[in-house]
Design a protein around this motif. Sequence first.
Motif, PDB file in Angstrom:
ATOM      1  N   ALA A  73       0.837  -1.217   0.000  1.00 20.34           N
ATOM      2  CA  ALA A  73       0.000   0.000   0.000  1.00 20.34           C
ATOM      3  C   ALA A  73       0.864   1.256   0.000  1.00 20.34           C
ATOM      4  CB  ALA A  73      -0.921  -0.016   1.226  1.00 20.34           C
ATOM      5  N   GLU A  74       1.955   1.210   0.761  1.00 20.13           N
ATOM      6  CA  GLU A  74       2.802   2.397   0.914  1.00 20.13           C
ATOM      7  C   GLU A  74       3.610   2.689  -0.354  1.00 20.13           C
ATOM      8  OE1 GLU A  74       6.550   3.454   3.808  1.00 20.13           O
ATOM      9  OE2 GLU A  74       5.054   2.049   4.569  1.00 20.13           O
ATOM     10  N   HIS A  75       4.181   1.629  -0.965  1.00 20.52           N
ATOM     11  CA  HIS A  75       5.132   1.856  -2.071  1.00 20.52           C
ATOM     12  C   HIS A  75       4.525   1.655  -3.455  1.00 20.52           C
ATOM     13  CE1 HIS A  75       8.489   2.367   0.690  1.00 20.52           C
ATOM     14  NE2 HIS A  75       8.018   1.332   1.371  1.00 20.52           N
ATOM     15  N   GLN A  76       3.324   1.056  -3.522  1.00 17.39           N
ATOM     16  CA  GLN A  76       2.632   0.875  -4.807  1.00 17.39           C
ATOM     17  C   GLN A  76       3.577   0.338  -5.902  1.00 17.39           C
ATOM     18  OE1 GLN A  76      -0.909   2.244  -5.552  1.00 17.39           O
ATOM     19  NE2 GLN A  76      -0.909   1.651  -3.394  1.00 17.39           N
ATOM     20  N   PRO A  77       4.251  -0.798  -5.660  1.00 22.94           N
ATOM     21  CA  PRO A  77       5.189  -1.307  -6.667  1.00 22.94           C
ATOM     22  C   PRO A  77       4.468  -1.741  -7.938  1.00 22.94           C
ATOM     23  CG  PRO A  77       4.815  -2.959  -4.992  1.00 22.94           C
ATOM     24  CD  PRO A  77       4.115  -1.707  -4.515  1.00 22.94           C
ATOM     25  N   ARG A  78       5.193  -1.651  -9.058  1.00 22.00           N
ATOM     26  CA  ARG A  78       4.597  -2.120 -10.317  1.00 22.00           C
ATOM     27  C   ARG A  78       4.897  -3.600 -10.536  1.00 22.00           C
ATOM     28  NH1 ARG A  78       8.234  -3.571 -14.570  1.00 22.00           N
ATOM     29  NH2 ARG A  78      10.187  -2.471 -14.302  1.00 22.00           N
ATOM     30  N   ALA A  79       5.760  -4.177  -9.650  1.00 24.70           N
ATOM     31  CA  ALA A  79       6.059  -5.615  -9.743  1.00 24.70           C
ATOM     32  C   ALA A  79       6.604  -6.112  -8.409  1.00 24.70           C
ATOM     33  CB  ALA A  79       7.089  -5.880 -10.833  1.00 24.70           C
ATOM     34  N   ILE A  80       6.405  -7.405  -8.168  1.00 26.01           N
ATOM     35  CA  ILE A  80       7.060  -8.095  -7.051  1.00 26.01           C
ATOM     36  C   ILE A  80       7.993  -9.132  -7.686  1.00 26.01           C
ATOM     37  CG2 ILE A  80       6.729  -9.648  -5.070  1.00 26.01           C
ATOM     38  CD1 ILE A  80       3.915  -8.398  -4.740  1.00 26.01           C
ATOM     39  N   VAL A  81       9.249  -9.124  -7.272  1.00 25.26           N
ATOM     40  CA  VAL A  81      10.186 -10.161  -7.750  1.00 25.26           C
ATOM     41  C   VAL A  81      10.562 -10.978  -6.518  1.00 25.26           C
ATOM     42  CG1 VAL A  81      12.274 -10.674  -9.046  1.00 25.26           C
ATOM     43  CG2 VAL A  81      11.018  -8.551  -9.513  1.00 25.26           C
ATOM     44  N   HIS A  82      10.138 -12.228  -6.506  1.00 24.75           N
ATOM     45  CA  HIS A  82      10.132 -13.041  -5.287  1.00 24.75           C
ATOM     46  C   HIS A  82      11.273 -14.065  -5.274  1.00 24.75           C
ATOM     47  CE1 HIS A  82       8.943 -15.551  -2.052  1.00 24.75           C
ATOM     48  NE2 HIS A  82       8.153 -16.385  -2.716  1.00 24.75           N
ATOM     49  N   PHE A  83      12.357 -13.693  -4.553  1.00 19.30           N
ATOM     50  CA  PHE A  83      13.505 -14.589  -4.371  1.00 19.30           C
ATOM     51  C   PHE A  83      13.487 -15.291  -3.016  1.00 19.30           C
ATOM     52  CE2 PHE A  83      15.143 -11.288  -7.217  1.00 19.30           C
ATOM     53  CZ  PHE A  83      15.875 -12.001  -8.145  1.00 19.30           C
ATOM     54  N   ALA A  84      12.879 -14.665  -2.004  1.00 21.89           N
ATOM     55  CA  ALA A  84      13.060 -15.138  -0.619  1.00 21.89           C
ATOM     56  C   ALA A  84      12.708 -16.613  -0.504  1.00 21.89           C
ATOM     57  CB  ALA A  84      12.199 -14.322   0.334  1.00 21.89           C
ATOM     58  N   ALA A  85      13.618 -17.376   0.076  1.00 20.02           N
ATOM     59  CA  ALA A  85      13.395 -18.814   0.239  1.00 20.02           C
ATOM     60  C   ALA A  85      14.456 -19.386   1.164  1.00 20.02           C
ATOM     61  CB  ALA A  85      13.482 -19.525  -1.116  1.00 20.02           C
ATOM     62  N   ALA A 114      -0.536  -9.820  -2.841  1.00 21.68           N
ATOM     63  CA  ALA A 114      -0.454  -9.280  -4.206  1.00 21.68           C
ATOM     64  C   ALA A 114      -1.839  -9.244  -4.854  1.00 21.68           C
ATOM     65  CB  ALA A 114       0.496 -10.135  -5.048  1.00 21.68           C
ATOM     66  N   ARG A 115      -2.623 -10.274  -4.598  1.00 20.51           N
ATOM     67  CA  ARG A 115      -3.973 -10.330  -5.182  1.00 20.51           C
ATOM     68  C   ARG A 115      -4.833  -9.176  -4.672  1.00 20.51           C
ATOM     69  NH1 ARG A 115      -9.003 -13.371  -4.381  1.00 20.51           N
ATOM     70  NH2 ARG A 115      -8.303 -14.340  -2.423  1.00 20.51           N
ATOM     71  N   ALA A 116      -4.756  -8.938  -3.352  1.00 21.53           N
ATOM     72  CA  ALA A 116      -5.557  -7.850  -2.767  1.00 21.53           C
ATOM     73  C   ALA A 116      -5.078  -6.498  -3.319  1.00 21.53           C
ATOM     74  CB  ALA A 116      -5.435  -7.887  -1.246  1.00 21.53           C
ATOM     75  N   TYR A 117      -3.768  -6.319  -3.379  1.00 23.44           N
ATOM     76  CA  TYR A 117      -3.203  -5.049  -3.872  1.00 23.44           C
ATOM     77  C   TYR A 117      -3.548  -4.841  -5.345  1.00 23.44           C
ATOM     78  CZ  TYR A 117       0.541  -2.123  -5.812  1.00 23.44           C
ATOM     79  OH  TYR A 117       1.261  -1.177  -6.501  1.00 23.44           O
ATOM     80  N   TRP A 118      -3.362  -5.890  -6.149  1.00 19.83           N
ATOM     81  CA  TRP A 118      -3.641  -5.798  -7.594  1.00 19.83           C
ATOM     82  C   TRP A 118      -5.115  -5.419  -7.823  1.00 19.83           C
ATOM     83  CZ3 TRP A 118      -6.117  -9.765 -10.877  1.00 19.83           C
ATOM     84  CH2 TRP A 118      -5.970  -9.506 -12.238  1.00 19.83           C
ATOM     85  N   GLY A 119      -5.984  -5.922  -6.923  1.00 21.94           N
ATOM     86  CA  GLY A 119      -7.412  -5.607  -7.018  1.00 21.94           C
ATOM     87  C   GLY A 119      -7.706  -4.125  -6.814  1.00 21.94           C
ATOM     88  N   THR A 120      -6.792  -3.413  -6.150  1.00 21.78           N
ATOM     89  CA  THR A 120      -7.017  -1.973  -5.922  1.00 21.78           C
ATOM     90  C   THR A 120      -6.502  -1.137  -7.088  1.00 21.78           C
ATOM     91  OG1 THR A 120      -4.852  -1.551  -4.882  1.00 21.78           O
ATOM     92  CG2 THR A 120      -6.650  -2.301  -3.417  1.00 21.78           C
ATOM     93  N   LEU A 121      -5.683  -1.753  -7.969  1.00 17.01           N
ATOM     94  CA  LEU A 121      -5.100  -0.989  -9.074  1.00 17.01           C
ATOM     95  C   LEU A 121      -6.129  -0.824 -10.190  1.00 17.01           C
ATOM     96  CD1 LEU A 121      -1.552  -2.669  -9.295  1.00 17.01           C
ATOM     97  CD2 LEU A 121      -2.191  -0.560  -8.097  1.00 17.01           C
ATOM     98  N   GLN A 122      -5.897   0.197 -11.019  1.00 19.13           N
ATOM     99  CA  GLN A 122      -6.820   0.416 -12.137  1.00 19.13           C
ATOM    100  C   GLN A 122      -6.066   0.754 -13.404  1.00 19.13           C
ATOM    101  OE1 GLN A 122      -9.542   3.351 -10.616  1.00 19.13           O
ATOM    102  NE2 GLN A 122     -10.825   1.751  -9.717  1.00 19.13           N
ATOM    103  N   GLY A 123      -6.716   0.554 -14.520  1.00 15.04           N
ATOM    104  CA  GLY A 123      -6.199   1.000 -15.810  1.00 15.04           C
ATOM    105  C   GLY A 123      -4.816   0.458 -16.115  1.00 15.04           C
ATOM    106  N   ALA A 124      -3.901   1.375 -16.510  1.00 15.66           N
ATOM    107  CA  ALA A 124      -2.565   0.969 -16.962  1.00 15.66           C
ATOM    108  C   ALA A 124      -1.771   0.321 -15.835  1.00 15.66           C
ATOM    109  CB  ALA A 124      -1.818   2.182 -17.504  1.00 15.66           C
ATOM    110  N   ALA A 125      -1.963   0.799 -14.600  1.00 14.27           N
ATOM    111  CA  ALA A 125      -1.199   0.238 -13.468  1.00 14.27           C
ATOM    112  C   ALA A 125      -1.610  -1.219 -13.248  1.00 14.27           C
ATOM    113  CB  ALA A 125      -1.433   1.058 -12.210  1.00 14.27           C
TER     114      ALA A 125
END
Length: 356
Positions: A73-85, A114-125
């Motif tokens: 919510a704070e940083h509004q990233p355009r992508a998540i790149v998931h390495f943590a393991a 990510a699903r919840a956040y993506w649901g808040t995005l609109q249009g091009a984002a």
Amino acid sequence: MTILVTGGAGFIGSNFVLDWLKDDATQGESVVNLDALTYAGNLRNLASLKGDARHRFVQGDICDCSLVDRLLAEHQPRAIVHFAAESHVDRSIHGPGAFIRTNVEGTFTLLEAARAYWGTLQGAAKEAFRFHHVSTDEVYGSLQPSDPAFTETHPYEPNSPYSASKAASDHLVRAWHHTYGLPVLTTNCSNNYGPYHFPEKLIPLMIVNALAGKPLPVYGDGQQIRDWLYVSDHCSGIRAVLARGRVGETYNIGGWNEKPNLDIVHTVCALLDELQPSAQGPYARLITYVKDRPGHDRRYAIDARKIERELGWRPAETFETGIRKTVQWYLTHQDWVAEVQSGSYRDWVAANYAHR
Ligand code: NAD
Ligand code: DAU
């Protein structure tokens, strides 16, 4: 514009963050780096970014859903790149619980956030958002000597707690795309090597043990085959898939460098003989055969034709150029090596090698 990277203080994640901030194509796009700093995470890998406003480090756990929700919510990233393991097969044999927690539950937590956040995005984002899952060739299981290399449609046959937990995470990512439409990308990569590789893994372990005059422990007959890729090539492959990969697809990334472990160990020894000879004689004298890894996969090989055909990606390094750079890096970063060989590292070495 920003991206959220998880596990960006580990081996590949820190290389990815450093390369990302240098790469012309990403134009210095900022990074929020979420990492729990387990034994494998090391802020020293990111020391060159001190004071760089484009890099924001957050120490935290990917299983902490309120933290992940807040960061999105704070940083509004355009992508998540998931390495943590949790990434080490031998540790998964000694203690599989941490692998289920981080690799399965952690990926689930990120997907839900990510699903919840993506649901808040609109249009091009909304259109542009991507969840990029970084996975491994080990999910495909083990090959016979004459089998063709793994393609993206090879059946999943994981054999270790580590690879089973990564396979589970891959399936979750796939399901979140098919069921909820989350725009995901998955990459399955072969064995990486290069700077900042934690010396529990084969190549850095052999370098640091040889320099310390300690035995070089080769599991079983040393004829297991891995397909080696220099880490910056993995990072450029991820950037290519993130930029141009087709949503919902998986891409194999590999180096076209199949080598038996014993050859790798001899190559490392020969380079050390050249660059820092030992007064006691050739480093290969330290090679010691030890008890095999339980359930040890015999051969991995990646067919990387899809990423080349669709995205024009190929590795820049050969094994010869990459391994020379790697050995030179360890020789010039003895302070880094000394720091990571802390108490918990020594405990691990004792636990894994004492009874072999
Ligand atoms: P690594 O063990 O070096 O680093 C993992 C990082 O994740 C560490 O910084 C650690 O602190 C962090 N981490 C662990 N648990 C966490 C948690 N619960 N929350 C937040 N951060 C956590 O691993 P690596 O070798 O850099 O691998 C990175 C990714 O690439 C993994 O997903 C691995 O499966 C995959 N991969 C690795 C290779 C390889 O050869 N190393 C090859 C293919 C794929
Ligand atoms: O294939 C990709 C995978 O490569 C990644 O998903 C994993 O995160 C990464 O750790 C790596 O797994 P491996 O098990 O192949 O890597 P490791 O460096 O632990 O071992 C490489 C080979 O060397 C393997 O056949 C086991 C052998 N080995 C390893 C160690 C640590 C030895 O013979 N002696 C050793 O002391």
